[in-house]
Design an enzyme around this catalytic site. Sequence first.
Site, mmCIF file in Angstrom:
data_model
loop_
_atom_site.group_PDB
_atom_site.id
_atom_site.type_symbol
_atom_site.label_atom_id
_atom_site.label_comp_id
_atom_site.label_asym_id
_atom_site.label_seq_id
_atom_site.Cartn_x
_atom_site.Cartn_y
_atom_site.Cartn_z
ATOM 1 N N ASN A 292 -3.872 -6.030 7.372
ATOM 2 C CA ASN A 292 -4.176 -6.430 6.002
ATOM 3 C C ASN A 292 -2.941 -7.122 5.429
ATOM 4 O O ASN A 292 -1.935 -6.462 5.146
ATOM 5 C CB ASN A 292 -4.538 -5.183 5.187
ATOM 6 C CG ASN A 292 -4.890 -5.497 3.744
ATOM 7 O OD1 ASN A 292 -4.599 -6.563 3.228
ATOM 8 N ND2 ASN A 292 -5.515 -4.542 3.080
ATOM 9 N N CYS B 210 -4.792 -7.835 -3.464
ATOM 10 C CA CYS B 210 -5.476 -8.519 -2.364
ATOM 11 C C CYS B 210 -6.432 -9.619 -2.830
ATOM 12 O O CYS B 210 -6.813 -10.480 -2.039
ATOM 13 C CB CYS B 210 -6.228 -7.513 -1.501
ATOM 14 S SG CYS B 210 -5.182 -6.238 -0.779
ATOM 15 N N HIS C 150 -11.524 -10.969 2.860
ATOM 16 C CA HIS C 150 -10.234 -10.282 2.882
ATOM 17 C C HIS C 150 -10.256 -9.236 3.988
ATOM 18 O O HIS C 150 -11.216 -8.469 4.110
ATOM 19 C CB HIS C 150 -9.976 -9.624 1.522
ATOM 20 C CG HIS C 150 -8.890 -8.607 1.570
ATOM 21 N ND1 HIS C 150 -7.608 -8.919 1.953
ATOM 22 C CD2 HIS C 150 -8.888 -7.272 1.298
ATOM 23 C CE1 HIS C 150 -6.876 -7.827 1.921
ATOM 24 N NE2 HIS C 150 -7.620 -6.811 1.531
#
Length: 328
Positions: free
Chosen positions: A284, A113, A254
Site C-alpha cells: 500500500n 490514501c 487504491h
Amino acid sequence: MPVGVLSIGSHTPDRVVDNKQISSWTGMPESWVTERTGVLQRRYAGPGTTTSDLAVPAAGEALGALGLDARRRLGALIVATSTPDVPQPSTAAILQHKLGLSTLPAFDINAVCSGFLYGLAVAEGLVTAGRHGDHVLLVGADMFSTIMDRTDRRTVSLFGDGAGAVVLGEVPEGYGLQSVHLVTDGEFHHYVGVEAGGTRTPLDAEARAAGKHYFRMDGRAVRDYALSVLAKLTAQTLDDTGLALEDVDRFVFHQANTRLLETFVADAGIDPARVAYTAPHLGNTVAASVPLTLHATHRERPLRRGERVLLASVGGGMTAGAALLTWY
C-alpha cells in the site's frame, strides 16, 4: 473542453522488504503475512530520503513525456501526501524548487490514501478555470516506512514507499474525466492516524515513548468501510456516465491490500482480468497507489485511446473517491 491525463510517471525506491523481514520484525510467520494480506514485498526508501526526493523522478518522467513545452504550459503543482518532508512549508513548494519550475502555485493535499483522487478533482477545476496555464502536474507520494511501528503486524505488513505523477490538461470532447465523486465521513476519523505531531498532542519525549508518533489503524473497521464505500462510489460513478461494469476496460483501485481488493472485485462481480494490481509487490503506497498502479498497467499493456478506466480509493479521514476516465 474536458480534462484528461496527458502523461504518467512513477518511482519506487530500490530496497525490497520481503515477508521474511516482516516476520522477523513482528514475530508472525511469513505464511500469516502472505495469507492475510496478499502482499509479498514492499519498497522502503533509504536513510536521508524525503518524500519530495521520491517525487522528483516520478514528476520528471511525467513532464519529460510531453517534451520541453510541458514546463512552459504548466499552471500548477499539486502534491498529495500525508508524510510531508516537514510540517511546513508544503512538500509541493520543496518539489517545485527541486524540479526548477517557475513561480507557479504549488500546494499539498492531505486526504491520505484518497489524496490522488482529491487532487484529480482540484486539478480539473484549475485547468477548467484557465487562470494559471493549461496543464497541472499532480503527484501522489508517501513514505510510510518512516511512521511504521515495525512490531505492529497490522500495519507494517501492508505499507511501502513510492511516488506517482500525472500531467493533466484539456483533451477533445468524449475523452478525459467523465465523472468524479468524493466523500469524507469524518465521524470515522479515528479509524486511522498518527496521534502525535499536531496541535492536539505535541511530539515530545513522552509521546515518542508511548509510540504516538507511529501510524495506527483499526484494520477491521477500515476493511468494512472500504468495501461499503467502494461499492457505493463505483455505482454512483457508473450511473453518472450511463455505463455498466462490463463497459469499463480497466479498474485501477487504491491498493489497500491484495486480499481486500480480491474480496471487493468478487463481491462486485468485476472481471478480475480487468483489475490492475501492484499490492503484491509494492504494498500500500498510500497517495502514490493509484498513479503507480495506473502507470504499471499502462507499461504492461499500453492504454488505448477510448479505453474507459475507473479509478477509486479509500483513505484516512475516512475519505474516498472514484473517477471515470476515458483515455486519450
